[in-house]
Design an enzyme around this catalytic site. Sequence first.
Site, PDB file in Angstrom:
ATOM      1  N   GLN A  54       0.836  -1.197   0.000  1.00 12.36           N
ATOM      2  CA  GLN A  54       0.000   0.000   0.000  1.00 12.36           C
ATOM      3  C   GLN A  54       0.873   1.250   0.000  1.00 12.36           C
ATOM      4  OE1 GLN A  54      -3.035   0.182   3.040  1.00 12.36           O
ATOM      5  NE2 GLN A  54      -3.838   2.087   2.240  1.00 12.36           N
ATOM      6  N   PHE A  55       1.284   1.676  -1.195  1.00 11.21           N
ATOM      7  CA  PHE A  55       2.150   2.843  -1.313  1.00 11.21           C
ATOM      8  C   PHE A  55       1.501   4.108  -0.778  1.00 11.21           C
ATOM      9  CE2 PHE A  55      -0.399   3.431  -5.074  1.00 11.21           C
ATOM     10  CZ  PHE A  55      -0.393   4.804  -5.295  1.00 11.21           C
ATOM     11  N   THR A  56       0.177   4.149  -0.682  1.00 13.40           N
ATOM     12  CA  THR A  56      -0.511   5.357  -0.225  1.00 13.40           C
ATOM     13  C   THR A  56      -0.219   5.703   1.231  1.00 13.40           C
ATOM     14  OG1 THR A  56      -2.520   4.115   0.297  1.00 13.40           O
ATOM     15  CG2 THR A  56      -2.373   5.085  -1.910  1.00 13.40           C
TER      16      THR A  56
END
Length: 190
Positions: free
Chosen positions: A79-81
């Site tokens: 989850q790069f966010t």
Amino acid sequence: MKTVIQRVKSASVTVDGQLISSIAKGILVFAAVGKDDTLKEAESMAGKVLKLKLWEDDQGGKWKKNVQEINGEVLCVSQFTLLASTKKGNKPDFHKSAPAIKGKELYDHFFARIRSQYREDRVKDGVFQAMMDVKLINDGPVTIEIETNPPEMKNPTEFTPFDGNLEDSGTFNHSGPMHKTFDMPASLLE
């Protein structure tokens, strides 16, 4: 590298209506790889995730057992966010995230380390860069954030005096310690 770990009673990942992975009691790990991360951060984070004590022991002592000690399961989701910044405006900025190729390489290494340090059959994965539906039943709720390179905290006991002048940049202009004397009427001291 940054992770958000949730203690769960169950969790699952679905992509395009197809169930990819599911776990029972354990931890759901959302993981983000930063642009400056290396194999060292991925390995360090894997160890921290597995050692994090989130459960009671048999005598009821809080925060005594990790996921391995309870024979729990682990579901990892890229989850790069998690590395989003909203410092300027309301639109998330993802400049702290690693590019996709590097991010996948380090995420895969992180995931492989967790599997090798625990039991492969107890560690599941989502799909890198996919739009995933993640379902969970949070246990607690307990949610913990871990960073391999957290920002440095300033000493909370340190005092920066303010002399009343604001510079154009919006920061305070100070020149040294500030002293204030409070005079109390003698009648109150009797």
